[in-house]
Design a protein around this motif. Structure first.
Motif, PDB file in Angstrom:
ATOM      1  N   MET A 188       0.824  -1.206   0.000  1.00 14.95           N
ATOM      2  CA  MET A 188       0.000   0.000   0.000  1.00 14.95           C
ATOM      3  C   MET A 188       0.857   1.255   0.000  1.00 14.95           C
ATOM      4  O   MET A 188       0.597   2.207  -0.744  1.00 14.95           O
ATOM      5  CB  MET A 188      -0.941  -0.019   1.212  1.00 14.95           C
ATOM      6  N   LEU A 189       1.889   1.274   0.837  1.00 11.45           N
ATOM      7  CA  LEU A 189       2.783   2.435   0.884  1.00 11.45           C
ATOM      8  C   LEU A 189       3.500   2.630  -0.443  1.00 11.45           C
ATOM      9  O   LEU A 189       3.624   3.756  -0.945  1.00 11.45           O
ATOM     10  CB  LEU A 189       3.805   2.256   2.012  1.00 11.45           C
ATOM     11  N   ALA A 190       3.983   1.540  -1.026  1.00 18.91           N
ATOM     12  CA  ALA A 190       4.719   1.640  -2.288  1.00 18.91           C
ATOM     13  C   ALA A 190       3.839   2.192  -3.403  1.00 18.91           C
ATOM     14  O   ALA A 190       4.271   3.025  -4.199  1.00 18.91           O
ATOM     15  CB  ALA A 190       5.280   0.271  -2.678  1.00 18.91           C
ATOM     16  N   GLU A 191       2.595   1.744  -3.472  1.00 20.04           N
ATOM     17  CA  GLU A 191       1.696   2.216  -4.523  1.00 20.04           C
ATOM     18  C   GLU A 191       1.405   3.707  -4.372  1.00 20.04           C
ATOM     19  O   GLU A 191       1.428   4.456  -5.352  1.00 20.04           O
ATOM     20  CB  GLU A 191       0.393   1.409  -4.478  1.00 20.04           C
ATOM     21  N   LEU A 192       1.146   4.152  -3.147  1.00 15.47           N
ATOM     22  CA  LEU A 192       0.844   5.563  -2.922  1.00 15.47           C
ATOM     23  C   LEU A 192       2.071   6.444  -3.168  1.00 15.47           C
ATOM     24  O   LEU A 192       1.965   7.515  -3.788  1.00 15.47           O
ATOM     25  CB  LEU A 192       0.327   5.761  -1.497  1.00 15.47           C
ATOM     26  N   LEU A 193       3.224   6.009  -2.693  1.00 16.37           N
ATOM     27  CA  LEU A 193       4.447   6.797  -2.884  1.00 16.37           C
ATOM     28  C   LEU A 193       4.863   6.839  -4.350  1.00 16.37           C
ATOM     29  O   LEU A 193       5.349   7.858  -4.842  1.00 16.37           O
ATOM     30  CB  LEU A 193       5.576   6.228  -2.024  1.00 16.37           C
ATOM     31  N   LYS A 194       4.665   5.742  -5.045  1.00  7.09           N
ATOM     32  CA  LYS A 194       4.978   5.698  -6.468  1.00  7.09           C
ATOM     33  C   LYS A 194       4.155   6.740  -7.223  1.00  7.09           C
ATOM     34  O   LYS A 194       4.685   7.493  -8.050  1.00  7.09           O
ATOM     35  CB  LYS A 194       4.704   4.306  -7.014  1.00  7.09           C
ATOM     36  N   ASN A 195       2.861   6.796  -6.931  1.00  6.15           N
ATOM     37  CA  ASN A 195       1.986   7.758  -7.597  1.00  6.15           C
ATOM     38  C   ASN A 195       2.372   9.193  -7.261  1.00  6.15           C
ATOM     39  O   ASN A 195       2.363  10.070  -8.130  1.00  6.15           O
ATOM     40  CB  ASN A 195       0.530   7.503  -7.203  1.00  6.15           C
ATOM     41  N   SER A 196       2.722   9.430  -5.984  1.00  2.89           N
ATOM     42  CA  SER A 196       3.103  10.781  -5.573  1.00  2.89           C
ATOM     43  C   SER A 196       4.400  11.218  -6.235  1.00  2.89           C
ATOM     44  O   SER A 196       4.517  12.363  -6.696  1.00  2.89           O
ATOM     45  CB  SER A 196       3.252  10.845  -4.045  1.00  2.89           C
ATOM     46  N   CYS A 197       5.358  10.324  -6.296  1.00  2.00           N
ATOM     47  CA  CYS A 197       6.640  10.660  -6.922  1.00  2.00           C
ATOM     48  C   CYS A 197       6.468  10.914  -8.415  1.00  2.00           C
ATOM     49  O   CYS A 197       7.048  11.861  -8.967  1.00  2.00           O
ATOM     50  CB  CYS A 197       7.657   9.539  -6.702  1.00  2.00           C
ATOM     51  N   ARG A 198       5.671  10.090  -9.072  1.00  2.00           N
ATOM     52  CA  ARG A 198       5.459  10.270 -10.505  1.00  2.00           C
ATOM     53  C   ARG A 198       4.810  11.629 -10.786  1.00  2.00           C
ATOM     54  O   ARG A 198       5.224  12.362 -11.695  1.00  2.00           O
ATOM     55  CB  ARG A 198       4.585   9.155 -11.068  1.00  2.00           C
ATOM     56  N   ALA A 199       3.778  11.978  -9.994  1.00  2.00           N
ATOM     57  CA  ALA A 199       3.086  13.253 -10.206  1.00  2.00           C
ATOM     58  C   ALA A 199       4.006  14.438  -9.918  1.00  2.00           C
ATOM     59  O   ALA A 199       3.998  15.439 -10.647  1.00  2.00           O
ATOM     60  CB  ALA A 199       1.845  13.321  -9.313  1.00  2.00           C
ATOM     61  N   THR A 200       4.820  14.327  -8.867  1.00  2.72           N
ATOM     62  CA  THR A 200       5.729  15.414  -8.502  1.00  2.72           C
ATOM     63  C   THR A 200       6.782  15.618  -9.580  1.00  2.72           C
ATOM     64  O   THR A 200       7.081  16.761  -9.971  1.00  2.72           O
ATOM     65  CB  THR A 200       6.399  15.111  -7.157  1.00  2.72           C
ATOM     66  N   PRO A 215      -6.786   0.356  -6.746  1.00  2.00           N
ATOM     67  CA  PRO A 215      -7.875  -0.534  -6.331  1.00  2.00           C
ATOM     68  C   PRO A 215      -7.408  -1.677  -5.446  1.00  2.00           C
ATOM     69  O   PRO A 215      -8.054  -2.006  -4.451  1.00  2.00           O
ATOM     70  CB  PRO A 215      -8.437  -1.052  -7.662  1.00  2.00           C
ATOM     71  N   LEU A 216      -6.263  -2.289  -5.780  1.00  2.00           N
ATOM     72  CA  LEU A 216      -5.748  -3.375  -4.954  1.00  2.00           C
ATOM     73  C   LEU A 216      -5.296  -2.871  -3.589  1.00  2.00           C
ATOM     74  O   LEU A 216      -5.478  -3.543  -2.577  1.00  2.00           O
ATOM     75  CB  LEU A 216      -4.591  -4.075  -5.666  1.00  2.00           C
ATOM     76  N   ALA A 217      -4.696  -1.676  -3.558  1.00  2.00           N
ATOM     77  CA  ALA A 217      -4.267  -1.107  -2.274  1.00  2.00           C
ATOM     78  C   ALA A 217      -5.464  -0.889  -1.363  1.00  2.00           C
ATOM     79  O   ALA A 217      -5.392  -1.147  -0.159  1.00  2.00           O
ATOM     80  CB  ALA A 217      -3.523   0.211  -2.512  1.00  2.00           C
TER      81      ALA A 217
END
Length: 372
Positions: free
Chosen positions: A181-193, A301-303
């Motif tokens: 869950m942490l990896a998915e959220l951080l991945k999305n945040s890093c990509r957007a940033t 969705p999986l997270a």
């Protein structure tokens, strides 16, 4: 058909395997489970290919009702799959005869490249999981992957705001679920940033403290905003907030982000497929040990399924033009039961073991303070 064939193969293996009656047969049964559970990616990728095929111009279009039915079916499927895999993995990791092999199995199970095994592990459950340490480990790996993919990465700050009187309380949880869950959220945040920074839309206010702001600073010299992770442990929940300044998303998009078909059916995915035979693979992440971690469009969705499985929740709050705050609520295991369908909770097998948050026993439609 591919998915049905896979499960029929598993079912056939179970039907032909005798019920274990001694330690030797138990070990053989565990080895059978071990072979099955190592395959983490074939079924999610087969589903991704099936969903993607719906975008084919030659295929019959889906109306809103049929799309909603598909989403509900996928949600039920992955929720059930999460439970089955959890039981299977816990059984395997609880086998003392396979202790040495289980170290490699944990590496395969986790999305992290380096896995630590501690004494307070009971199967796949850790009695006192430290969310701050796990967040830091995941953050380090995501930053390294982001740097490798884009050449730059935002700094991920980890802030522990747990009150002193809760600091030593146990947080019993499943570490590889938390890591995913942490990896998915951080991945999305890093990509957007990174995307916002490379587009040149980062503003001075995004990352410079107002007390240190310089009026003559060149925008080209502005550094990339960091991603902030705030961890707070409470009496009932561990709450993790992940805040980025990646530009946010419109409110009309938020609900669609929880859809399995949203990213998989997007036009961008179609365009990427033309030059990419592995169209379902997320371009950001090279590691594929955890199911769904590298399936484009399946991550959030999986997270949320992982978070809800034990009575938690995952929500997103967006400020369009600024950033997104993700809130991950995780109850301490032993207080919340599994988030199972009502017809399962009301089954005879669950009637004598399920309690609510106040430790009331569940009987049909009522709760009793004492076991009957």
């Amino acid at each position: 058909q591919e998915i049905v064939h896979t499960y029929l193969k598993y079912l056939g293996a179970f039907q032909t395997f005798p019920s274990p009656t001694n330690e030797e047969e138990e070990l053989a049964f565990t080895n059978l489970l071990h072979q099955m559970v190592l395959d983490r990616g074939s079924i999610p990728q087969a589903i991704a290919r099936g969903v993607f095929a719906l975008k084919d111009d030659r295929a019959e279009g889906l109306d809103v009702q049929r799309l909603q039915e598909m989403e509900k079916a996928l949600y039920r499927f992955f929720n059930a799959r999460t439970g089955l895999r959890l039981l299977t993995e816990h059984h395997i990791l609880s086998c003392k005869q396979l202790a040495k092999d289980n170290i490699e199995f944990r590496k395969h199970q986790s999305c992290l490249e380096e896995v630590e095994v501690r004494e307070d592990y009971y199967g796949c459950i850790q009695k006192n999981c430290d969310p701050t340490i796990e967040a830091r480990r995941v953050a380090n790996q995501v930053m390294a992957q982001c740097k490798k993919r884009y050449g730059i990465t935002p700094e991920i700050e980890i802030i522990d705001c747990t009150p002193e009187h809760f600091a030593n309380s146990d947080f019993t949880y499943v570490p590889h679920h938390l890591q995913y869950m942490l990896a998915e959220l951080l991945k999305n945040s890093c990509r957007a940033t990174v995307k916002r920074y490379m587009d040149g839309t980062v503003t001075e206010e995004d990352h410079i403290n107002i007390h240190h702001r310089s009026e003559d600073i060149d925008k080209k010299e502005l550094s990339m905003p960091s991603v902030r992770v705030v961890v707070a442990k409470g009496a009932e929940d561990v709450t993790i907030k992940i805040a980025d300044k990646g530009g946010g998303v419109p409110r009309s998009v938020i609900d669609k982000m929880w859809s399995f078909a949203h990213s998989t059916l997007s036009n961008n995915a179609i365009q990427r497929k033309q030059n990419d035979t592995h169209f379902a693979i997320d371009e950001f992440v090279s590691s594929g040990r955890t199911e769904g971690f590298n399936i484009r469009g399946f991550g959030l969705p999986l997270a949320r399924i992982y978070a809800r499985y034990f009575g938690g929740e995952l929500t997103l709050k967006s400020m369009e033009g600024y950033g997104v705050d993700a809130y991950l609520y995780l109850p301490v295991l032993g207080v919340q039961c599994e988030n199972l369908p009502k017809r399962v909770l009301k089954s005879p097998g669950q009637g004598d073991s399920i309690t609510d948050g106040n430790h009331f026993f569940y009987y049909g439609d009522t709760f009793s303070k004492v076991a009957l």
